[in-house]
Write a protein that holds these residues in place. Structure first.
Motif, PDB file in Angstrom:
ATOM      1  N   TYR A  92      44.255 -30.362 -54.670  1.00 44.99           N
ATOM      2  CA  TYR A  92      45.349 -29.813 -55.473  1.00 44.99           C
ATOM      3  C   TYR A  92      46.066 -28.729 -54.688  1.00 44.99           C
ATOM      4  N   ALA A  93      47.373 -28.658 -54.888  1.00 45.18           N
ATOM      5  CA  ALA A  93      48.212 -27.732 -54.138  1.00 45.18           C
ATOM      6  C   ALA A  93      47.971 -26.291 -54.566  1.00 45.18           C
ATOM      7  N   THR A  94      48.065 -25.396 -53.605  1.00 48.58           N
ATOM      8  CA  THR A  94      47.899 -23.967 -53.895  1.00 48.58           C
ATOM      9  C   THR A  94      49.154 -23.162 -53.551  1.00 48.58           C
ATOM     10  N   HIS A  95      50.219 -23.844 -53.120  1.00 50.28           N
ATOM     11  CA  HIS A  95      51.439 -23.091 -52.814  1.00 50.28           C
ATOM     12  C   HIS A  95      52.090 -22.556 -54.081  1.00 50.28           C
ATOM     13  N   VAL A  96      51.755 -23.148 -55.232  1.00 49.60           N
ATOM     14  CA  VAL A  96      52.180 -22.611 -56.527  1.00 49.60           C
ATOM     15  C   VAL A  96      50.998 -21.843 -57.102  1.00 49.60           C
ATOM     16  N   GLN A  97      51.101 -20.522 -57.101  1.00 52.98           N
ATOM     17  CA  GLN A  97      50.001 -19.678 -57.550  1.00 52.98           C
ATOM     18  C   GLN A  97      50.010 -19.566 -59.071  1.00 52.98           C
ATOM     19  N   ASN A  98      49.629 -20.661 -59.703  1.00 51.63           N
ATOM     20  CA  ASN A  98      49.625 -20.714 -61.156  1.00 51.63           C
ATOM     21  C   ASN A  98      48.481 -21.610 -61.586  1.00 51.63           C
ATOM     22  N   GLU A  99      47.507 -21.023 -62.280  1.00 52.38           N
ATOM     23  CA  GLU A  99      46.327 -21.776 -62.672  1.00 52.38           C
ATOM     24  C   GLU A  99      46.685 -22.974 -63.551  1.00 52.38           C
ATOM     25  N   GLY A 100      47.614 -22.773 -64.468  1.00 50.44           N
ATOM     26  CA  GLY A 100      47.993 -23.859 -65.362  1.00 50.44           C
ATOM     27  C   GLY A 100      48.565 -25.041 -64.606  1.00 50.44           C
ATOM     28  N   PHE A 101      49.412 -24.780 -63.628  1.00 50.61           N
ATOM     29  CA  PHE A 101      49.983 -25.850 -62.811  1.00 50.61           C
ATOM     30  C   PHE A 101      48.909 -26.577 -62.024  1.00 50.61           C
ATOM     31  N   GLN A 102      47.967 -25.826 -61.455  1.00 53.33           N
ATOM     32  CA  GLN A 102      46.905 -26.442 -60.662  1.00 53.33           C
ATOM     33  C   GLN A 102      45.984 -27.294 -61.518  1.00 53.33           C
ATOM     34  N   ARG A 103      45.637 -26.810 -62.709  1.00 50.01           N
ATOM     35  CA  ARG A 103      44.792 -27.594 -63.611  1.00 50.01           C
ATOM     36  C   ARG A 103      45.521 -28.851 -64.085  1.00 50.01           C
ATOM     37  N   PHE A 104      46.830 -28.721 -64.321  1.00 54.68           N
ATOM     38  CA  PHE A 104      47.617 -29.887 -64.704  1.00 54.68           C
ATOM     39  C   PHE A 104      47.645 -30.909 -63.570  1.00 54.68           C
ATOM     40  N   SER A 105      47.754 -30.430 -62.334  1.00 55.58           N
ATOM     41  CA  SER A 105      47.782 -31.324 -61.183  1.00 55.58           C
ATOM     42  C   SER A 105      46.483 -32.111 -61.063  1.00 55.58           C
ATOM     43  N   ILE A 106      45.357 -31.443 -61.301  1.00 57.64           N
ATOM     44  CA  ILE A 106      44.065 -32.136 -61.256  1.00 57.64           C
ATOM     45  C   ILE A 106      43.981 -33.156 -62.380  1.00 57.64           C
ATOM     46  N   ALA A 107      44.427 -32.772 -63.581  1.00 54.45           N
ATOM     47  CA  ALA A 107      44.410 -33.702 -64.709  1.00 54.45           C
ATOM     48  C   ALA A 107      45.306 -34.903 -64.437  1.00 54.45           C
ATOM     49  N   HIS A 108      46.407 -34.688 -63.737  1.00 53.27           N
ATOM     50  CA  HIS A 108      47.302 -35.783 -63.352  1.00 53.27           C
ATOM     51  C   HIS A 108      46.570 -36.787 -62.464  1.00 53.27           C
ATOM     52  N   GLU A 109      45.831 -36.292 -61.473  1.00 47.72           N
ATOM     53  CA  GLU A 109      45.084 -37.189 -60.589  1.00 47.72           C
ATOM     54  C   GLU A 109      43.977 -37.912 -61.357  1.00 47.72           C
ATOM     55  N   LEU A 110      43.372 -37.236 -62.314  1.00 45.48           N
ATOM     56  CA  LEU A 110      42.384 -37.901 -63.169  1.00 45.48           C
ATOM     57  C   LEU A 110      43.040 -39.026 -63.967  1.00 45.48           C
ATOM     58  N   GLY A 111      44.297 -38.817 -64.339  1.00 43.75           N
ATOM     59  CA  GLY A 111      45.025 -39.876 -65.023  1.00 43.75           C
ATOM     60  C   GLY A 111      45.123 -41.124 -64.164  1.00 43.75           C
ATOM     61  N   HIS A 112      45.446 -40.940 -62.874  1.00 47.07           N
ATOM     62  CA  HIS A 112      45.491 -42.086 -61.973  1.00 47.07           C
ATOM     63  C   HIS A 112      44.127 -42.768 -61.884  1.00 47.07           C
ATOM     64  N   PHE A 113      43.067 -41.978 -61.922  1.00 47.58           N
ATOM     65  CA  PHE A 113      41.719 -42.523 -61.792  1.00 47.58           C
ATOM     66  C   PHE A 113      41.279 -43.269 -63.049  1.00 47.58           C
ATOM     67  N   ILE A 114      41.686 -42.771 -64.232  1.00 49.43           N
ATOM     68  CA  ILE A 114      41.174 -43.291 -65.496  1.00 49.43           C
ATOM     69  C   ILE A 114      42.079 -44.350 -66.122  1.00 49.43           C
ATOM     70  N   LEU A 115      43.385 -44.190 -66.002  1.00 48.98           N
ATOM     71  CA  LEU A 115      44.298 -45.112 -66.659  1.00 48.98           C
ATOM     72  C   LEU A 115      44.203 -46.512 -66.039  1.00 48.98           C
ATOM     73  N   ASP A 116      44.230 -47.516 -66.891  1.00 49.50           N
ATOM     74  CA  ASP A 116      44.099 -48.900 -66.443  1.00 49.50           C
ATOM     75  C   ASP A 116      45.210 -49.267 -65.458  1.00 49.50           C
ATOM     76  N   GLY A 117      44.809 -49.842 -64.353  1.00 48.24           N
ATOM     77  CA  GLY A 117      45.759 -50.359 -63.371  1.00 48.24           C
ATOM     78  C   GLY A 117      46.295 -49.349 -62.385  1.00 48.24           C
ATOM     79  N   HIS A 118      46.025 -48.062 -62.586  1.00 46.79           N
ATOM     80  CA  HIS A 118      46.629 -47.048 -61.717  1.00 46.79           C
ATOM     81  C   HIS A 118      46.046 -47.065 -60.309  1.00 46.79           C
ATOM     82  N   VAL A 119      44.724 -47.082 -60.189  1.00 50.13           N
ATOM     83  CA  VAL A 119      44.127 -47.060 -58.853  1.00 50.13           C
ATOM     84  C   VAL A 119      44.586 -48.265 -58.051  1.00 50.13           C
TER      85      VAL A 119
END
Length: 294
Positions: free
Chosen positions: A66-93
């Motif tokens: 996850y990117a750290t150039h944006v010093q915002n915890e909420g943005f970073q947690r959202f970014s991780i959740a976004h990648e989890l979406g790719h991992f969990i959602l059907d057909g994404h991987v």
């Protein structure tokens, strides 16, 4: 299947996942969810601007940067959740990372790619599930204060929380992000959309003159200092229409992000004229470019 329906289903998939995992309280921890799937999560300091995170694959093993150039915890947690979406959602991987390598994401609704949009909606549903979110809202008065409280409870960005609040609350609320004297996007609650013949605020629409938002955006120093302002204004000055209602306009500078968050709210607009969302709702979504960075 319509794209609007697919986005709703992505949120529902996230909430179903939380139910299956027995996660019922806020905040939801995306780091712990990744660890439960043996996904290594690490920060990446040299990520280029605009890149929120990366999903890495080596065979059946996955990792998230996850990117750290944006010093915002909420943005970073959202970014991780976004990648989890790719991992969990059907057909994404199979689509974004069919072979060993790296998939680069631009989370925060800055991409028009349907897979990226689905992952963003999954992230919103994962970090701000509707049941706990609505219960936490309770009977609080609408406005910026409850959004700030929910952002703290969910450990999410202010703008992401504001949009989710407008989506789930029963009050008349409008959430607007603007840069300078132009609107980036707008999201209205169902109660606010009940006002007759509103003028939808599309991307690029000028910020109405004489508003607190226009005054804030005219002074970049106030935005950088994360200044706040509030005033009462007629809803018609912002949204047009045919019904004059006094509402509260609250404005928050978003610091280095260079933008302002505007929250329009009213307790006096009822639901008796509420309309059902239809094709116009997706037309609006397509015309906006939401960014959840802060």
């Amino acid at each position: 299947m319509s794209q609007l329906l697919r986005l709703k289903m992505a949120k529902q998939k996230a909430e179903a996942f939380l139910k299956e995992e027995g996660i019922t309280r806020l905040p939801v921890d995306p780091f712990a969810i990744a660890a439960s799937r043996d996904i290594i999560v690490e920060p990446k300091a040299d990520t280029s601007d605009g890149v929120s995170g990366m999903l890495l694959r080596h065979g059946d093993s996955f990792g998230i940067l996850y990117a750290t150039h944006v010093q915002n915890e909420g943005f970073q947690r959202f970014s991780i959740a976004h990648e989890l979406g790719h991992f969990i959602l059907d057909g994404h991987v199979d689509h974004v990372l069919p072979k060993d390598g790296t998939h680069t994401s631009h989370a925060g609704f800055v991409s028009a790619d349907p897979y990226e949009l689905e992952a963003d909606h999954f992230a919103a549903g994962l970090l701000m599930p509707s049941g706990p979110f609505r219960r936490a809202i309770g009977r609080r008065d609408p406005g910026l204060a409850v959004i700030e409280a929910m952002a703290a409870d969910c450990r999410t960005s202010l703008t992401a929380t504001a949009i989710r609040y407008a989506e789930l609350c029963d009050d008349a609320v409008g959430v607007i992000i603007s840069t300078g004297q132009r609107i980036d996007y707008c999201f209205l609650s169902e109660a606010m959309k009940s006002l007759p013949e509103l003028s939808w605020l599309r991307k690029g629409t000028p910020v109405p003159k004489g508003t607190e938002t226009a005054r804030m955006n005219g002074n970049p120093d106030r935005i950088m200092e994360a200044d706040r302002a509030a005033n009462e204004i007629d809803v018609m000055d912002w949204l047009g229409g045919k019904r004059s209602v006094l509402i509260t306009e609250e404005v928050a500078g978003l610091g280095r992000y260079g933008k302002t968050l505007t929250v329009l709210s009213s307790c006096s607009i009822g639901h008796e004229d509420e309309i059902e969302p239809g094709d116009d709702e997706w037309e609006m979504i397509e015309s906006w470019t939401p960014r959840f960075h802060r």
